[in-house]
Design a protein around this motif. Structure first.
Motif, mmCIF file in Angstrom:
data_model
loop_
_atom_site.group_PDB
_atom_site.id
_atom_site.type_symbol
_atom_site.label_atom_id
_atom_site.label_comp_id
_atom_site.label_asym_id
_atom_site.label_seq_id
_atom_site.Cartn_x
_atom_site.Cartn_y
_atom_site.Cartn_z
ATOM 1 N N TYR A 120 0.824 -1.208 0.000
ATOM 2 C CA TYR A 120 0.000 0.000 0.000
ATOM 3 C C TYR A 120 0.862 1.264 0.000
ATOM 4 O O TYR A 120 0.445 2.294 -0.542
ATOM 5 C CB TYR A 120 -0.958 -0.009 1.185
ATOM 6 N N ARG A 121 2.047 1.200 0.571
ATOM 7 C CA ARG A 121 2.931 2.359 0.488
ATOM 8 C C ARG A 121 3.326 2.611 -0.966
ATOM 9 O O ARG A 121 3.327 3.765 -1.433
ATOM 10 C CB ARG A 121 4.176 2.132 1.342
ATOM 11 N N ASN A 122 3.643 1.547 -1.679
ATOM 12 C CA ASN A 122 3.995 1.704 -3.098
ATOM 13 C C ASN A 122 2.816 2.241 -3.909
ATOM 14 O O ASN A 122 2.999 3.071 -4.804
ATOM 15 C CB ASN A 122 4.470 0.373 -3.672
ATOM 16 N N VAL A 123 1.609 1.767 -3.602
ATOM 17 C CA VAL A 123 0.426 2.257 -4.307
ATOM 18 C C VAL A 123 0.258 3.756 -4.076
ATOM 19 O O VAL A 123 0.013 4.530 -5.018
ATOM 20 C CB VAL A 123 -0.829 1.487 -3.861
ATOM 21 N N LEU A 124 0.383 4.187 -2.819
ATOM 22 C CA LEU A 124 0.220 5.606 -2.501
ATOM 23 C C LEU A 124 1.285 6.458 -3.188
ATOM 24 O O LEU A 124 0.985 7.551 -3.699
ATOM 25 C CB LEU A 124 0.283 5.808 -0.986
ATOM 26 N N LEU A 125 2.520 5.978 -3.227
ATOM 27 C CA LEU A 125 3.581 6.737 -3.887
ATOM 28 C C LEU A 125 3.376 6.786 -5.400
ATOM 29 O O LEU A 125 3.648 7.820 -6.038
ATOM 30 C CB LEU A 125 4.940 6.130 -3.548
ATOM 31 N N ARG A 126 2.883 5.693 -5.987
ATOM 32 C CA ARG A 126 2.585 5.712 -7.430
ATOM 33 C C ARG A 126 1.488 6.717 -7.728
ATOM 34 O O ARG A 126 1.565 7.468 -8.703
ATOM 35 C CB ARG A 126 2.159 4.323 -7.909
ATOM 36 N N LEU A 127 0.471 6.728 -6.881
ATOM 37 C CA LEU A 127 -0.631 7.663 -7.093
ATOM 38 C C LEU A 127 -0.178 9.106 -6.900
ATOM 39 O O LEU A 127 -0.664 10.020 -7.584
ATOM 40 C CB LEU A 127 -1.779 7.346 -6.137
ATOM 41 N N ALA A 128 0.760 9.324 -5.974
ATOM 42 C CA ALA A 128 1.261 10.683 -5.759
ATOM 43 C C ALA A 128 2.018 11.191 -6.971
ATOM 44 O O ALA A 128 2.044 12.398 -7.235
ATOM 45 C CB ALA A 128 2.165 10.714 -4.523
ATOM 46 N N ASP A 129 2.622 10.263 -7.734
ATOM 47 C CA ASP A 129 3.375 10.644 -8.938
ATOM 48 C C ASP A 129 2.628 10.297 -10.210
ATOM 49 O O ASP A 129 3.225 10.245 -11.299
ATOM 50 C CB ASP A 129 4.736 9.915 -8.947
ATOM 51 N N ARG A 130 1.324 10.058 -10.118
ATOM 52 C CA ARG A 130 0.575 9.492 -11.231
ATOM 53 C C ARG A 130 0.443 10.462 -12.405
ATOM 54 O O ARG A 130 0.488 11.677 -12.226
ATOM 55 C CB ARG A 130 -0.819 9.046 -10.775
ATOM 56 N N ARG A 131 0.253 9.897 -13.566
ATOM 57 C CA ARG A 131 -0.120 10.630 -14.764
ATOM 58 C C ARG A 131 -1.489 10.142 -15.180
ATOM 59 O O ARG A 131 -1.906 9.046 -14.801
ATOM 60 C CB ARG A 131 0.892 10.372 -15.879
ATOM 61 N N PRO A 132 -2.241 10.945 -15.941
ATOM 62 C CA PRO A 132 -3.577 10.493 -16.378
ATOM 63 C C PRO A 132 -3.481 9.139 -17.064
ATOM 64 O O PRO A 132 -2.593 8.885 -17.863
ATOM 65 C CB PRO A 132 -4.017 11.599 -17.342
ATOM 66 N N GLY A 133 -4.379 8.274 -16.701
ATOM 67 C CA GLY A 133 -4.384 6.939 -17.280
ATOM 68 C C GLY A 133 -5.280 6.031 -16.472
ATOM 69 O O GLY A 133 -5.853 6.419 -15.447
ATOM 70 N N LYS A 134 -5.385 4.788 -16.909
ATOM 71 C CA LYS A 134 -6.256 3.843 -16.239
ATOM 72 C C LYS A 134 -5.620 3.373 -14.926
ATOM 73 O O LYS A 134 -4.436 3.048 -14.869
ATOM 74 C CB LYS A 134 -6.517 2.643 -17.148
#
Length: 689
Positions: free
Chosen positions: A94-108
């Motif tokens: 879940y930490r990795n998920v949160l960090l990915r979302l913090a750096d996310r780009r538009p997409g699915k």
């Protein structure tokens, strides 16, 4: 991200009566305890933990906003090691998920990523998500434990509700043992809190007997009375039940500081905005956990099905008139000693093994029998004793220091060290056995002694004569302006040499919890560890409202029992230096409640605080080794009264009187002012005289 605060809802008494009619197990859900809508997400989270999540499931959530739950981790059929691995893996995921979302780009987004975003409600900012990645926590469900505790609660339910009503405490507080211990009388925390109501030793001693003979924290009946007394005391200082309840866990001093800093006693504001040093996860969640427990009890039948409560434990009370062996009492009552032990769980092993007597005037619970008092009264005189069996050995308890043990047995630290070949008075440990040397009741003060601790019956004149000093010399050495202002346990200088610098209490405590317990945790029980106390945290006990920290401008507020000499010793400077800093003339004592400027050129502020707290910790522990508080009396000041006269009349030391009356100026007493005096009882059952 949170909606504006709304007017708190109150758990209504009418709802209680309806709930009782439909479900007797809901008896604790009552009282004037607000359930703030602004804290509803936190309350619902703990309701989920208590009533809907079992021990085989962990909830992965945010430690600051506990209502933000990302998902679950299965703990079923896992060994402790495998369980820890599963939890660590879930936290990493879940930490990795949160960090990915913090750096996310538009997409699915993946299903898990979408679920994590949805847990925050409105679209969270990248900063919010990045911060949340460092606040992951896993809370294990306790639904089975909660139900078991509800069943057990029937044994003491009537006593708890009656005691709270007698003390004016909201009935909803009766659900607090769900949060503290699941109604387990022998529960023990990692912070060494003990019993159904989870008292630490330092706080418990104020209201109960806790020593090598008795530990009344383990007695649900006695501890219930102590809990009601502590909560009533907290409320008298805070005038807010939510804060008084939070102070049960965090300390009344912490809640007074929170209200003072925030300018409000609103529990939601305190939970959201207070940033106290020890006000972490447990403190923020303590009150909402209680509200959740109350609501789960209201819904117990829907959540758990029928919940048959254990029947109340029947007994009658008999006062033990003299010191007696437990086996003698059991024989007179025609019951097994084990039966008496089960009804009086505060008795420790020395009593159970007859190596110590049941204390004189002890209120003993015995099985119901009409002639119980007559049977005890008929015990022969040769089975009655005028005093307790003296210890030849003593097992060190958590919180003990050599000076406390020496005072308890009427000996000196030096003699204890000599008898036990100790080289360092601060190197003792819990569980260590000491030999207690025999001695006379009143030893002469040895030649060359630098200090003396005041005992019952002492006066300035008697101490001065025994020390070879004049009264004026003794008063000057200790900055005492009034020869009548000494008290039991006070340490007096006998020479102009510096006193030994007080050290933090001996490390005979269980390990203290870390100050920050928010992150990366799996918790198998509600997060209710009491706030850490002790010199390193600047807190004497959870019941001490005083602030021993250094204020702005390197100033401190003078507390009772402190002198200029103490400050000089703790700072390792000359007393004259402090007089010069504060414009004080020689021989002029410092005034309680006033502020003094200090010199921190030789020691740090943290070291000073540790030494100051160590002094007060030892002073209070020594006093509560002999006495405990059994109630409170109100007194309206009359013309001609003085604080010092009232102290002597009520046998209450100034430091304790000020704790019950914060801000009391002993030199200015207004006619008509109302004072609160704690009523004290000695260990032997008599009030001090």
């Amino acid at each position: 991200m949170r909606a504006p605060a709304r007017t708190p809802a109150v758990l209504p008494a009418l709802a209680l009566m309806l709930a009782l009619a439909l479900n007797p197990a809901a008896a604790f859900a009552a009282g004037d305890l607000p359930a703030p809508e602004g804290l509803r997400t936190e309350i619902d989270f703990w309701k989920r933990v208590f009533g809907a999540t079992g021990r085989d499931t962990g909830l992965v959530h945010d430690s600051l906003y506990v209502g933000v739950v990302y998902g679950e981790v299965s703990l079923k059929d896992l060994s402790p090691r495998a369980r820890r691995s599963a939890i660590r893996a879930a936290v990493r995921d879940y930490r990795n998920v949160l960090l990915r979302l913090a750096d996310r780009r538009p997409g699915k987004l993946s299903e898990k990523e979408q679920r994590v975003l949805d847990a925050w409600g409105a679209d969270p900012s990248r900063e919010t998500l990045r911060a949340a990645a460092g606040r992951l926590r896993v809370q294990q469900g306790v639904a089975e434990k909660f139900r078991d505790g509800l069943v057990r609660s029937g044994r003491w339910r009537d006593h708890i509700l009656r005691t709270l009503e007698d003390h004016g405490v909201p009935a909803g507080v009766a659900a607090l043992p769900h949060v503290e211990s699941s109604f387990q009388p022998h529960a023990r925390s990692s912070a060494a809190a003990l019993g159904m109501w989870q008292f630490t030793r330092s706080t418990g001693r104020r209201f109960m007997r806790i020593d090598n003979v008795m530990d009344e924290r383990l007695d649900p009946w006695r501890a219930t009375v102590a809990a009601a007394q502590l909560l009533t005391y907290n409320h008298s200082l805070l005038d807010s039940w939510p804060l008084a309840i939070t102070a049960y866990n965090q300390g009344v001093g912490a809640m007074l500081r929170a209200a003072r800093q925030l300018g409000t006693k609103d529990i939601e504001t305190v939970v959201r905005r207070y940033k106290g040093r020890t006000f972490k996860f447990a403190g923020r969640n303590f009150y909402v956990e209680l509200i959740a427990a109350i609501e789960v009890e209201e819904e117990a039948e829907r959540l758990f099905g029928p919940v048959p409560l254990d029947p109340p434990i029947d007994y009658v009370m008999v006062q033990v008139p003299d010191y007696m062996r437990l086996s003698t009492l059991a024989g007179a009552l025609s019951v097994d000693s084990s039966m008496l032990a089960s009804l009086n769980p505060g008795m420790r092993q020395p009593i159970l093994s007859d190596s110590k007597y049941v204390p004189r005037n002890y209120a003993l619970r015995v099985p119901p029998m009409a002639d119980a008092r007559d049977r005890v009264a008929a015990i022969s005189s040769d089975q009655r004793f005028a005093s307790q069996i003296r210890d030849r050995n003593y097992v060190i308890q958590p919180g003990d220091t050599l000076s406390l043990i020496a005072q308890r047995y009427g000996t000196s630290v030096t003699r204890l060290m000599q008898a036990n070949n100790l080289r360092n008075m601060h190197r003792i440990r819990a569980g260590q056995t000491l030999e207690i040397p025999g001695l006379a009741a009143r030893e002469p003060i040895p030649d060359g002694a630098e200090t003396y601790r005041v005992r019952r019956g002492d006066t300035v004149g008697r101490i001065a004569r025994r020390a070879g000093l004049s009264e004026d010399e003794l008063l000057a050495l200790n900055d005492i302006g009034n020869r009548n202002r000494i008290y039991v346990g006070q340490e007096l200088r006998l020479t102009s040499a510096h006193l030994p610098i007080p050290q933090p209490p001996v490390a005979a405590e269980a390990p203290e919890p870390a100050a920050d317990d928010d992150n990366g945790i799996v918790a198998s029980a509600p997060a209710v560890e009491p706030a850490p106390t002790g010199p390193s945290f600047g807190v004497v006990s959870l019941a001490d409202p005083n602030d021993y920290t250094v204020l702005d401008g390197d100033r401190v507020q003078v507390e009772a029992a402190e002198t200029l000499g103490h400050y000089a010793d703790w700072l390792e400077v000359r007393t004259q230096r402090l007089r010069d800093l504060n414009g004080l003339s020689f021989g002029r004592p410092v005034s309680i409640g006033k502020r003094l400027r200090l010199d921190f050129s030789r020691v740090s502020r943290d070291t000073f605080i540790q030494r100051r707290v160590a002094f007060h910790h030892e002073l209070q522990q020594a006093f509560f080794s002999d006495y405990h508080v059994v109630g409170v009396s109100e007194y309206r000041v009359r013309r001609g009264d003085s604080v010092w006269q009232l102290m002597r009349r009520n046998d209450v030391p100034m430091w304790l009187l000020r704790q019950y009356n914060p801000g009391l100026d002993p030199d200015t007493l207004e006619v008509g002012a109302e004072l609160m005096f704690p009523r004290l009882q000695a260990k032997n059952g008599r009030t001090p005289s």
